[in-house]
Design a protein around this motif. Structure first.
Motif, mmCIF file in Angstrom:
data_model
loop_
_atom_site.group_PDB
_atom_site.id
_atom_site.type_symbol
_atom_site.label_atom_id
_atom_site.label_comp_id
_atom_site.label_asym_id
_atom_site.label_seq_id
_atom_site.Cartn_x
_atom_site.Cartn_y
_atom_site.Cartn_z
ATOM 1 N N ARG A 101 0.837 -1.207 0.000
ATOM 2 C CA ARG A 101 0.000 0.000 0.000
ATOM 3 C C ARG A 101 0.870 1.254 0.000
ATOM 4 N NH1 ARG A 101 -3.542 0.026 5.031
ATOM 5 N NH2 ARG A 101 -4.155 2.054 4.130
ATOM 6 N N MET A 102 1.917 1.189 0.824
ATOM 7 C CA MET A 102 2.782 2.357 0.932
ATOM 8 C C MET A 102 3.474 2.643 -0.399
ATOM 9 S SD MET A 102 3.558 4.433 3.435
ATOM 10 C CE MET A 102 4.158 6.011 2.859
ATOM 11 N N PHE A 103 4.010 1.602 -1.011
ATOM 12 C CA PHE A 103 4.718 1.800 -2.277
ATOM 13 C C PHE A 103 3.754 2.184 -3.405
ATOM 14 C CE2 PHE A 103 7.971 -1.133 -0.289
ATOM 15 C CZ PHE A 103 8.854 -0.110 -0.020
ATOM 16 N N ALA A 104 2.503 1.697 -3.294
ATOM 17 C CA ALA A 104 1.499 2.095 -4.289
ATOM 18 C C ALA A 104 1.223 3.592 -4.184
ATOM 19 C CB ALA A 104 0.211 1.299 -4.086
ATOM 20 N N ALA A 105 1.182 4.081 -2.928
ATOM 21 C CA ALA A 105 0.966 5.528 -2.733
ATOM 22 C C ALA A 105 2.134 6.330 -3.288
ATOM 23 C CB ALA A 105 0.768 5.817 -1.247
ATOM 24 N N TYR A 106 3.356 5.842 -3.093
ATOM 25 C CA TYR A 106 4.526 6.510 -3.664
ATOM 26 C C TYR A 106 4.457 6.510 -5.191
ATOM 27 C CZ TYR A 106 7.216 7.141 0.653
ATOM 28 O OH TYR A 106 7.645 7.574 1.879
ATOM 29 N N LEU B 95 -0.177 17.378 -6.221
ATOM 30 C CA LEU B 95 0.982 16.802 -5.532
ATOM 31 C C LEU B 95 0.823 16.903 -4.023
ATOM 32 C CD1 LEU B 95 3.791 15.557 -5.697
ATOM 33 C CD2 LEU B 95 4.735 17.866 -5.865
ATOM 34 N N ASP B 96 0.341 18.056 -3.554
ATOM 35 C CA ASP B 96 0.134 18.217 -2.120
ATOM 36 C C ASP B 96 -0.880 17.212 -1.591
ATOM 37 O OD1 ASP B 96 1.945 20.252 -2.042
ATOM 38 O OD2 ASP B 96 0.450 21.865 -2.181
ATOM 39 N N ALA B 97 -1.930 16.962 -2.353
ATOM 40 C CA ALA B 97 -2.960 15.998 -1.937
ATOM 41 C C ALA B 97 -2.365 14.600 -1.818
ATOM 42 C CB ALA B 97 -4.115 16.017 -2.936
ATOM 43 N N ARG B 98 -1.523 14.240 -2.796
ATOM 44 C CA ARG B 98 -0.893 12.916 -2.741
ATOM 45 C C ARG B 98 0.068 12.789 -1.554
ATOM 46 N NH1 ARG B 98 -4.130 9.491 -5.089
ATOM 47 N NH2 ARG B 98 -4.626 10.054 -7.241
ATOM 48 N N LEU B 99 0.812 13.858 -1.271
ATOM 49 C CA LEU B 99 1.728 13.829 -0.128
ATOM 50 C C LEU B 99 0.967 13.636 1.184
ATOM 51 C CD1 LEU B 99 4.269 16.632 -1.108
ATOM 52 C CD2 LEU B 99 4.751 14.192 -0.843
ATOM 53 N N ARG C 63 -0.760 10.011 5.531
ATOM 54 C CA ARG C 63 -1.852 9.340 6.237
ATOM 55 C C ARG C 63 -1.642 7.824 6.268
ATOM 56 N NH1 ARG C 63 -6.115 6.513 5.536
ATOM 57 N NH2 ARG C 63 -5.830 6.396 3.264
ATOM 58 N N VAL C 64 -1.256 7.246 5.116
ATOM 59 C CA VAL C 64 -1.014 5.801 5.046
ATOM 60 C C VAL C 64 0.180 5.424 5.926
ATOM 61 C CG1 VAL C 64 -0.334 3.894 3.528
ATOM 62 C CG2 VAL C 64 -2.042 5.563 2.757
ATOM 63 N N ARG C 65 1.228 6.248 5.899
ATOM 64 C CA ARG C 65 2.430 5.967 6.707
ATOM 65 C C ARG C 65 2.078 5.869 8.190
ATOM 66 N NH1 ARG C 65 8.100 7.239 5.928
ATOM 67 N NH2 ARG C 65 9.159 7.185 7.953
ATOM 68 N N GLU C 66 1.245 6.840 8.651
ATOM 69 C CA GLU C 66 0.848 6.831 10.061
ATOM 70 C C GLU C 66 -0.100 5.676 10.362
ATOM 71 O OE1 GLU C 66 -0.772 10.678 10.657
ATOM 72 O OE2 GLU C 66 1.198 11.707 10.610
#
Length: 312
Positions: free
Chosen positions: A79-84, A98-102, A107-110
């Motif tokens: 999931r994390m790498f998919a978000a990246y 870009l800001d929305a994706r960051l 959020r996913v990281r936390e």
């Protein structure tokens, strides 16, 4: 009419009959003893099998648990790498996308606690490798120990043989006693390794059973001239003199019905005797027991000549 004479010569059938009956009775007793000795071995092996199964279940249990955790961690990392990956795809003119994706990546990281995963995954892998190695050692030690009836004399490291026996019998020992190893520097010993392991097993299990709650079993080894010696001492209940004098007798036991045939220490005595050695016991009621085995460095009598050739 002349009185009938009875032939009492040594070769007469009637005079041989008692001897034949005694020989037959002796053969029957020897067969019975052999069957009982085999039963004692099988009882020990059955006891070991249950203990080893328990010991194997422990590392297998945490390997399975670790692998389940690793599977979930991999899903979270995906999931994390998919978000990246989406972040890279979103990089372009304008910053709002870009800001929305960051924000989403943070959020996913936390949510998955990425820092914990990265720290724990290394520990899980290390524990799993350790558990797999533990299973391999248990199986290898059991395989070596299972050769109780090997007809061959081979040079063994007594300290290593004791370690293997402790490893195999660990389920019988760990709840009853702390194991203290005081191993000396001993030479390689020609012996029947499996049979000698059976002796060590009997002494260790007896020591554990002599301890009511929790105590200490101390195992010492040493080398004195042409003798290798092994001592197994416990802090158990000990034995009074009237019992101490009978511990090596066949079928003698102080255990309750169903916990042994009374052949364990007798077999140990016979195995040590077959190695050209001796086994002694010292005990004080309420203060523990110590068995001492002394074995010639040349090995069993029939192995002395070949051992001499190897040494030359």
């Amino acid at each position: 009419m002349r009185d009938q004479q009875i032939d009492r010569s040594p070769g007469s059938p009637k005079s041989n009959q008692p001897a034949e009956e005694l020989a037959a009775a002796l053969r029957e007793l020897q067969t019975t003893q052999s069957h009982l000795a085999q039963s004692e071995k099988m009882a020990s092996i059955g006891q070991l099998a249950a203990g080893v199964a328990h010991e194997i279940n422990n590392p297998i249990g945490f390997i399975s648990s670790n692998l389940n955790s690793l599977r979930q961690y991999v899903k979270d990392l995906q999931r994390m790498f998919a978000a990246y990956h989406e972040l890279v795809g979103a990089h372009g003119p304008g910053g709002s996308k870009l800001d929305a994706r960051l924000d989403e990546i943070q959020r996913v990281r936390e949510e998955i606690d990425l820092d914990f995963i990265l720290a724990d995954v290394t520990d899980l892998i290390s524990e799993s490798i350790e558990g797999a190695n533990r299973v391999r050692e248990i199986v290898a030690d059991l395989r070596d120990f299972a050769h109780v009836d090997s007809p061959d004399v081979a040079e063994e490291d007594v300290n290593d043989l004791l370690d293997k026996t402790i490893n195999v019998a660990w389920n019988e020992l760990k709840y009853k006693a702390d194991i203290v190893r005081e191993f000396g520097d001993v030479p390689g010993l020609p012996c029947y390794g499996g049979k000698l392991g059976q002796v060590f097993l009997n002494l260790l299990v007896n020591a554990a059973q002599a301890i009511a709650d929790h105590g200490t079993i101390t195992i010492r080894t040493g080398h004195d001239g042409d003798i290798v010696w092994i001592e197994v001492a416990d802090t158990g209940c000990g034995m009074p003199a009237e019992i101490l004098s009978r511990v090596f007798e066949p079928f003698f036991t102080t255990k309750e019905m169903g916990r042994g045939t009374g052949l364990g220490l007798h077999l140990a005595y016979k195995i040590v005797e077959a190695h050209g050695g001796r086994i002694d016991v010292r005990s004080t009621a309420g203060a523990g027991t110590m068995f001492r085995i002394e074995l010639p460095v040349t090995g069993p009598p029939e192995a002395k000549e070949s051992h001499g050739e190897l040494a030359a």
